[in-house]
Motif scaffolding. Sequence first.
Motif, short mmCIF file in Angstrom:
data_model
loop_
_atom_site.label_atom_id
_atom_site.label_comp_id
_atom_site.label_asym_id
_atom_site.label_seq_id
_atom_site.Cartn_x
_atom_site.Cartn_y
_atom_site.Cartn_z
N GLN A 122 0.80 -1.22 0.00
CA GLN A 122 0.00 0.00 0.00
C GLN A 122 0.83 1.28 0.00
O GLN A 122 0.27 2.37 -0.03
N ASP A 135 4.73 7.42 -0.24
CA ASP A 135 3.36 7.88 -0.43
C ASP A 135 2.44 6.67 -0.33
O ASP A 135 2.70 5.62 -0.93
N ALA A 137 -0.84 4.67 2.33
CA ALA A 137 -1.59 4.63 3.60
C ALA A 137 -1.60 3.21 4.16
O ALA A 137 -1.50 2.23 3.43
N GLN A 139 -4.15 1.13 6.74
CA GLN A 139 -5.51 1.34 7.23
C GLN A 139 -5.74 0.92 8.68
O GLN A 139 -6.71 1.33 9.29
N ARG A 177 -1.67 10.76 11.41
CA ARG A 177 -2.41 9.72 12.12
C ARG A 177 -3.88 10.04 12.08
O ARG A 177 -4.30 11.17 12.40
N SER A 193 -5.60 4.61 11.51
CA SER A 193 -4.95 4.54 10.18
C SER A 193 -3.87 5.61 10.11
O SER A 193 -3.83 6.55 10.91
N LYS A 195 -1.67 7.97 7.09
CA LYS A 195 -1.41 8.38 5.71
C LYS A 195 -0.01 8.95 5.61
O LYS A 195 0.45 9.68 6.50
N SER A 197 2.40 11.16 2.98
CA SER A 197 2.45 12.00 1.78
C SER A 197 3.82 12.65 1.68
O SER A 197 4.18 13.49 2.50
#
Length: 352
Positions: A122, A135, A137, A139, A177, A193, A195, A197
């Motif tokens: 992912q 980059d 995420a 989950q 977060r 989860s 993410k 970036s």
Amino acid sequence: MDALTYWLHANAEQLDSDAGLAEDVLPMLAGAQLLRIGVPAAQGGGGGDVRDAIAAIAAVAQHSLTAAFVFWGQRTFIEYLLQSPNGALAERRLPALLEGRLAGATGLSNAMKFLSGIEQLQICATPQAQGWRLDGALQWLTNLRKAGFTAAAAVAPSDGAPPAIIAFDSDCAGVVRGADLDLIALRGSNTASVKLSAVAIGAADLIAADATTWLPAVRPSFLGMQCGMSIGLARASLAQAAAISAGSRNQLTPRIEALRQTLEEHTATLMAGVHDGRFRSKAPAMFRLRIALADVVQQALTLELQAMGGRAYLQQEQNGFARRWREAAFIPVVTPSLTQLQAALQQLEGAA
């Protein structure tokens, strides 16, 4: 009763039902020196091996699966560093992890599914001059303490290089977060989860350069310590069922004792397999054992319910039963879930 056992006994219901004590779990485990179990003394641990860590997680799970889940996440991350070729990373990170000052999240559930051909990675890693840009995420991660955490993740390099395992920190630019997942139980586990970036990661945070060769070696510890949660929960439920059935006429005692024996036989097989290394080359045997232990949990809760009878629906008669019932519902779905393991077994058998 030691301080940790007393705290878990007093707070198990709250740990399951809300996040009010979520930040306290890791310091309590560290204060009892549990995070050092199975870690070489030369690296700041208490000695022993992964079997001792499995036993410790099982002991905590007898009182609170939430606390055991956090314990599993922290201790599994520690295991990643112990088995990493990057000794400098372990030297830098282990002191804070062992002392409970820094939370460690495994983040490799996606990777374990990838290894079994169940799911794609992912997170994309774009090579840069000093490392990679991440980059993507994740989950579902546990032990994401709001006070700060580090997490492991498998990443897919955009240049076609083998998947790698890296560590990233909560204070890295681009790491976000999410809010705690709205779980029906285990709500004090800091599960959310994440993410990523344009997160910059350097070689100093590389756990393993080739995930496809490193993951099979660490998977027995990952799954073995995960099985500790099943072992502890099943033991707690069987103990309650046995206590209720003692001297009664419900005729459940022989079934309880038979299931207890099955549980201990599975536990002995697990301990032997993680110790002698057989599960590194025989993943299907490990998958079947995880499935079998999950089945024992379900049978144990059913026996506890049958022993209690109608009292199971009375709040004043609970003695932890409703919480254990909710906890047991988590065992089949924690990644890799039983469905995913069964699918992996079918693929392996088909290939054979």
